[in-house]
Design a protein around this motif. Sequence first.
Motif, PDB file in Angstrom:
ATOM      1  N   GLN A  22      -3.030  69.979  61.817  1.00  0.00           N
ATOM      2  CA  GLN A  22      -3.018  71.368  62.280  1.00  0.00           C
ATOM      3  C   GLN A  22      -2.774  72.327  61.111  1.00  0.00           C
ATOM      4  O   GLN A  22      -3.393  73.398  61.048  1.00  0.00           O
ATOM      5  N   ASP A  23      -1.872  71.959  60.194  1.00  0.00           N
ATOM      6  CA  ASP A  23      -1.644  72.773  58.987  1.00  0.00           C
ATOM      7  C   ASP A  23      -2.939  72.910  58.193  1.00  0.00           C
ATOM      8  O   ASP A  23      -3.277  73.988  57.703  1.00  0.00           O
ATOM      9  N   VAL A  24      -3.658  71.801  58.053  1.00  0.00           N
ATOM     10  CA  VAL A  24      -4.914  71.810  57.293  1.00  0.00           C
ATOM     11  C   VAL A  24      -5.954  72.683  57.995  1.00  0.00           C
ATOM     12  O   VAL A  24      -6.653  73.466  57.343  1.00  0.00           O
ATOM     13  N   GLU A  25      -6.048  72.571  59.315  1.00  0.00           N
ATOM     14  CA  GLU A  25      -7.014  73.395  60.058  1.00  0.00           C
ATOM     15  C   GLU A  25      -6.731  74.880  59.864  1.00  0.00           C
ATOM     16  O   GLU A  25      -7.659  75.679  59.687  1.00  0.00           O
ATOM     17  N   LEU A  26      -5.463  75.263  59.885  1.00  0.00           N
ATOM     18  CA  LEU A  26      -5.102  76.668  59.648  1.00  0.00           C
ATOM     19  C   LEU A  26      -5.474  77.096  58.235  1.00  0.00           C
ATOM     20  O   LEU A  26      -5.973  78.199  58.015  1.00  0.00           O
ATOM     21  N   TRP A  27      -5.222  76.223  57.245  1.00  0.00           N
ATOM     22  CA  TRP A  27      -5.590  76.536  55.869  1.00  0.00           C
ATOM     23  C   TRP A  27      -7.112  76.681  55.752  1.00  0.00           C
ATOM     24  O   TRP A  27      -7.594  77.618  55.105  1.00  0.00           O
ATOM     25  N   ILE A  28      -7.876  75.789  56.378  1.00  0.00           N
ATOM     26  CA  ILE A  28      -9.341  75.868  56.332  1.00  0.00           C
ATOM     27  C   ILE A  28      -9.807  77.180  56.948  1.00  0.00           C
ATOM     28  O   ILE A  28     -10.666  77.870  56.375  1.00  0.00           O
ATOM     29  N   ASP A  29      -9.257  77.555  58.089  1.00  0.00           N
ATOM     30  CA  ASP A  29      -9.644  78.813  58.731  1.00  0.00           C
ATOM     31  C   ASP A  29      -9.350  80.008  57.816  1.00  0.00           C
ATOM     32  O   ASP A  29     -10.180  80.904  57.666  1.00  0.00           O
ATOM     33  N   ASP A  30      -8.159  80.016  57.209  1.00  0.00           N
ATOM     34  CA  ASP A  30      -7.784  81.101  56.297  1.00  0.00           C
ATOM     35  C   ASP A  30      -8.717  81.139  55.089  1.00  0.00           C
ATOM     36  O   ASP A  30      -9.180  82.203  54.666  1.00  0.00           O
ATOM     37  N   HIS A  31      -8.990  79.983  54.532  1.00  0.00           N
ATOM     38  CA  HIS A  31      -9.874  79.869  53.374  1.00  0.00           C
ATOM     39  C   HIS A  31     -11.285  80.354  53.720  1.00  0.00           C
ATOM     40  O   HIS A  31     -11.891  81.117  52.960  1.00  0.00           O
ATOM     41  N   ASN A  32     -11.796  79.955  54.869  1.00  0.00           N
ATOM     42  CA  ASN A  32     -13.135  80.384  55.284  1.00  0.00           C
ATOM     43  C   ASN A  32     -13.205  81.897  55.478  1.00  0.00           C
ATOM     44  O   ASN A  32     -14.189  82.528  55.081  1.00  0.00           O
ATOM     45  N   LEU A  33     -12.187  82.487  56.071  1.00  0.00           N
ATOM     46  CA  LEU A  33     -12.161  83.945  56.239  1.00  0.00           C
ATOM     47  C   LEU A  33     -12.150  84.654  54.887  1.00  0.00           C
ATOM     48  O   LEU A  33     -12.867  85.641  54.691  1.00  0.00           O
ATOM     49  N   ALA A  34     -11.340  84.165  53.969  1.00  0.00           N
ATOM     50  CA  ALA A  34     -11.283  84.768  52.634  1.00  0.00           C
ATOM     51  C   ALA A  34     -12.648  84.686  51.952  1.00  0.00           C
ATOM     52  O   ALA A  34     -13.103  85.661  51.334  1.00  0.00           O
ATOM     53  N   MET A  35     -13.320  83.542  52.082  1.00  0.00           N
ATOM     54  CA  MET A  35     -14.637  83.395  51.454  1.00  0.00           C
ATOM     55  C   MET A  35     -15.648  84.346  52.090  1.00  0.00           C
ATOM     56  O   MET A  35     -16.453  84.959  51.387  1.00  0.00           O
ATOM     57  N   GLN A  36     -15.618  84.483  53.417  1.00  0.00           N
ATOM     58  CA  GLN A  36     -16.540  85.391  54.093  1.00  0.00           C
ATOM     59  C   GLN A  36     -16.314  86.836  53.648  1.00  0.00           C
ATOM     60  O   GLN A  36     -17.268  87.594  53.493  1.00  0.00           O
ATOM     61  N   ASP A  37     -15.061  87.196  53.435  1.00  0.00           N
ATOM     62  CA  ASP A  37     -14.734  88.561  53.034  1.00  0.00           C
ATOM     63  C   ASP A  37     -15.025  88.842  51.559  1.00  0.00           C
ATOM     64  O   ASP A  37     -15.381  89.961  51.205  1.00  0.00           O
ATOM     65  N   LEU A  38     -14.858  87.840  50.698  1.00  0.00           N
ATOM     66  CA  LEU A  38     -14.868  88.086  49.258  1.00  0.00           C
ATOM     67  C   LEU A  38     -16.094  87.589  48.501  1.00  0.00           C
ATOM     68  O   LEU A  38     -16.340  88.030  47.378  1.00  0.00           O
ATOM     69  N   ILE A  39     -16.842  86.671  49.073  1.00  0.00           N
ATOM     70  CA  ILE A  39     -17.982  86.092  48.365  1.00  0.00           C
ATOM     71  C   ILE A  39     -19.254  86.788  48.834  1.00  0.00           C
ATOM     72  O   ILE A  39     -19.506  86.901  50.027  1.00  0.00           O
ATOM     73  N   LYS A  40     -20.031  87.250  47.886  1.00  0.00           N
ATOM     74  CA  LYS A  40     -21.265  87.963  48.202  1.00  0.00           C
ATOM     75  C   LYS A  40     -22.348  86.982  48.622  1.00  0.00           C
ATOM     76  O   LYS A  40     -22.408  85.855  48.112  1.00  0.00           O
TER      77      LYS A  40
END
Length: 133
Positions: A22-40
């Motif tokens: 569950q910790d990993v799933e939360l980290w993956i979700d956070d990481h994916n959101l950051a990539m969607q927001d910051l990567i062109k």
Amino acid sequence: MTAPLEQPRFRPRPWTHLETPQDVELWIDDHNLAMQDLIKPQETGYGVCFTLAEGGNIYMQTLDDAVVLDVDEDAAWIAPLIQAATGAEAPAGAYWLLPADKLTQLVIGLSSLVASTTLVVGHRFGSRGRRTY
């Protein structure tokens, strides 16, 4: 007069130890959101760099069906842990191609050894003449 140094686009984020799927799933979700927001959209070679507390970096990119790891020479010592966490055979070089379903086990296995993570773009995953397995 010299030009000021350009600040890095992405800065290291201190790592918080992850203990459960569950910790990993939360980290993956956070990481994916950051990539969607910051990567062109036109950027390639994006992923995350795990800086290991004992030295070296592991660059990771996730695809729909695979996890790609590019382990630098200073982090070569981590290969037995990657094998133990994922059941994968060690490649001849530093380029690992793992099934996507091994991501959670990999992150849990690495978690206690990570000092920080940094988003990356333009990384040439496996393009330095490394063989894939």
